[in-house]
Design a protein around this motif. Structure first.
Motif, PDB file in Angstrom:
ATOM      1  N   GLY A  55       0.848  -1.161  -0.020  1.00  0.00           N
ATOM      2  CA  GLY A  55       0.046  -0.117   0.115  1.00  0.00           C
ATOM      3  C   GLY A  55       0.936   1.274   0.166  1.00  0.00           C
ATOM      4  O   GLY A  55       0.330   2.139   0.282  1.00  0.00           O
ATOM      5  N   ALA A  56       2.116   0.963   0.047  1.00  0.00           N
ATOM      6  CA  ALA A  56       2.984   2.417   0.134  1.00  0.00           C
ATOM      7  C   ALA A  56       2.872   3.228  -1.353  1.00  0.00           C
ATOM      8  O   ALA A  56       2.880   4.310  -1.370  1.00  0.00           O
ATOM      9  CB  ALA A  56       4.295   2.005   0.247  1.00  0.00           C
ATOM     10  N   VAL A  57       2.546   2.472  -2.589  1.00  0.00           N
ATOM     11  CA  VAL A  57       2.319   3.113  -3.783  1.00  0.00           C
ATOM     12  C   VAL A  57       0.957   3.086  -3.978  1.00  0.00           C
ATOM     13  O   VAL A  57       0.498   1.728  -4.306  1.00  0.00           O
ATOM     14  CB  VAL A  57       3.377   2.524  -4.853  1.00  0.00           C
ATOM     15  CG1 VAL A  57       3.256   3.394  -5.983  1.00  0.00           C
ATOM     16  CG2 VAL A  57       4.617   2.626  -4.282  1.00  0.00           C
ATOM     17  N   ARG A  58       0.089   4.060  -4.418  1.00  0.00           N
ATOM     18  CA  ARG A  58      -1.332   3.824  -4.771  1.00  0.00           C
ATOM     19  C   ARG A  58      -1.497   4.732  -6.313  1.00  0.00           C
ATOM     20  O   ARG A  58      -1.022   5.728  -6.471  1.00  0.00           O
ATOM     21  CB  ARG A  58      -2.134   4.594  -3.576  1.00  0.00           C
ATOM     22  CG  ARG A  58      -2.174   3.833  -2.479  1.00  0.00           C
ATOM     23  CD  ARG A  58      -2.645   4.678  -1.115  1.00  0.00           C
ATOM     24  NE  ARG A  58      -1.947   5.946  -0.844  1.00  0.00           N
ATOM     25  CZ  ARG A  58      -0.644   6.306  -0.385  1.00  0.00           C
ATOM     26  NH1 ARG A  58       0.090   5.045  -0.291  1.00  0.00           N
ATOM     27  NH2 ARG A  58      -0.480   7.328  -0.265  1.00  0.00           N
ATOM     28  N   LEU A  59      -2.236   3.985  -6.874  1.00  0.00           N
ATOM     29  CA  LEU A  59      -2.495   4.499  -8.481  1.00  0.00           C
ATOM     30  C   LEU A  59      -4.159   4.715  -8.441  1.00  0.00           C
ATOM     31  O   LEU A  59      -4.899   3.860  -8.195  1.00  0.00           O
ATOM     32  CB  LEU A  59      -2.206   3.578  -9.428  1.00  0.00           C
ATOM     33  CG  LEU A  59      -0.661   3.144  -9.247  1.00  0.00           C
ATOM     34  CD1 LEU A  59      -0.636   1.597  -8.688  1.00  0.00           C
ATOM     35  CD2 LEU A  59       0.053   3.306 -10.427  1.00  0.00           C
ATOM     36  N   ARG A  60      -4.306   5.665  -9.224  1.00  0.00           N
ATOM     37  CA  ARG A  60      -5.805   5.978  -9.578  1.00  0.00           C
ATOM     38  C   ARG A  60      -5.773   6.378 -10.886  1.00  0.00           C
ATOM     39  O   ARG A  60      -5.106   7.147 -11.667  1.00  0.00           O
ATOM     40  CB  ARG A  60      -6.582   7.129  -9.000  1.00  0.00           C
ATOM     41  CG  ARG A  60      -7.871   7.401  -8.800  1.00  0.00           C
ATOM     42  CD  ARG A  60      -8.340   8.484  -7.845  1.00  0.00           C
ATOM     43  NE  ARG A  60      -7.785   9.659  -7.772  1.00  0.00           N
ATOM     44  CZ  ARG A  60      -6.775  10.070  -6.749  1.00  0.00           C
ATOM     45  NH1 ARG A  60      -6.711   9.227  -5.732  1.00  0.00           N
ATOM     46  NH2 ARG A  60      -6.080  11.194  -6.906  1.00  0.00           N
ATOM     47  N   LEU A  61      -6.589   5.415 -11.693  1.00  0.00           N
ATOM     48  CA  LEU A  61      -6.604   5.692 -13.455  1.00  0.00           C
ATOM     49  C   LEU A  61      -7.521   6.916 -13.501  1.00  0.00           C
ATOM     50  O   LEU A  61      -8.659   7.045 -12.817  1.00  0.00           O
ATOM     51  CB  LEU A  61      -7.211   4.331 -13.858  1.00  0.00           C
ATOM     52  CG  LEU A  61      -6.658   2.836 -13.550  1.00  0.00           C
ATOM     53  CD1 LEU A  61      -7.124   1.905 -14.119  1.00  0.00           C
ATOM     54  CD2 LEU A  61      -4.836   3.154 -13.770  1.00  0.00           C
ATOM     55  N   PRO A  62      -7.358   7.497 -14.548  1.00  0.00           N
ATOM     56  CA  PRO A  62      -8.390   8.573 -15.107  1.00  0.00           C
ATOM     57  C   PRO A  62      -9.340   8.197 -15.838  1.00  0.00           C
ATOM     58  O   PRO A  62     -10.387   8.685 -15.729  1.00  0.00           O
ATOM     59  CB  PRO A  62      -7.538   9.317 -15.902  1.00  0.00           C
ATOM     60  CG  PRO A  62      -6.405   8.263 -16.612  1.00  0.00           C
ATOM     61  CD  PRO A  62      -6.133   7.375 -15.448  1.00  0.00           C
ATOM     62  N   SER A  85      -1.328  11.558 -16.356  1.00  0.00           N
ATOM     63  CA  SER A  85      -2.885  11.636 -16.244  1.00  0.00           C
ATOM     64  C   SER A  85      -3.228  10.408 -15.076  1.00  0.00           C
ATOM     65  O   SER A  85      -4.350  10.656 -14.580  1.00  0.00           O
ATOM     66  CB  SER A  85      -3.670  11.347 -17.503  1.00  0.00           C
ATOM     67  OG  SER A  85      -3.372   9.849 -17.805  1.00  0.00           O
ATOM     68  N   VAL A  86      -2.237   9.616 -14.650  1.00  0.00           N
ATOM     69  CA  VAL A  86      -2.768   8.608 -13.590  1.00  0.00           C
ATOM     70  C   VAL A  86      -2.232   9.436 -12.414  1.00  0.00           C
ATOM     71  O   VAL A  86      -1.159   9.874 -12.286  1.00  0.00           O
ATOM     72  CB  VAL A  86      -1.903   7.163 -13.707  1.00  0.00           C
ATOM     73  CG1 VAL A  86      -2.235   6.333 -12.681  1.00  0.00           C
ATOM     74  CG2 VAL A  86      -2.337   6.953 -15.105  1.00  0.00           C
TER      75      VAL A  86
END
Length: 120
Positions: A9-16, A44-45
Motif C-alpha cells: 500500500g505504499a504506492v497507490r494509483l488512480r486511473l483517469p 494523467s494517472v
C-alpha cells in the motif's frame, strides 16, 4: 475511478478512466515483472508514494524506467525518462481489483521477438 496499490500500500494509483484493452507482453522484463499493462497519457494517472516509496530500473534502449515499490517490490508502472507532450506511461493492472482485470480485453504482444500482437 479505479484505485489500486502495490501489495503493502505504499504506492497507490488512480486511473483517469476505465481501460478497455490491456497488453500482456512476453519480453524479458514484462514476463518477470508483471502486467497486464494499460496505457494512459503521461501524468494523467494519480500516483501517490512516488518517488519517495519507489525505486526504478532502467534497461535496454534507456528510454523508460520501470517503477516498483521499495518495500514490497511490486512493479506498479513505467514512465518515460524524457517525457514529451502526448507520451504514454504504462500501469500494471495487476495492482487493481481482479474484477477490473477480468473486464478488460487482454491482448498478447510478442515483445520478445516480432514486436507484434500475436492474438489476432
Amino acid at each position: 475511478m479505479h484505485e489500486g496499490s502495490c501489495h503493502c500500500g505504499a504506492v497507490r494509483l488512480r486511473l483517469p478512466s476505465t481501460p478497455t484493452v490491456a497488453t500482456d507482453c512476453n519480453c524479458s522484463l514484462c514476463r518477470r515483472g508483471g502486467g497486464p499493462w494499460v496505457y494512459f497519457e503521461f501524468g494523467s494517472v494519480a500516483i501517490e508514494g512516488h518517488p519517495e516509496s519507489t525505486i526504478d530500473y532502467i534497461w535496454g534502449d534507456r528510454t523508460l524506467r520501470t517503477i516498483r515499490c521499495k518495500t514490497c517490490g511490486c512493479v506498479t508502472h513505467w514512465e518515460p525518462l524524457q517525457p514529451t507532450p502526448g507520451c504514454k506511461h504504462g500501469v500494471n493492472l495487476g495492482n487493481f481489483d481482479p474484477a477490473l482485470i477480468a473486464s478488460v480485453r487482454v491482448r498478447r504482444f510478442d515483445g520478445a521477438d516480432s514486436w507484434k500482437f500475436i492474438d489476432e
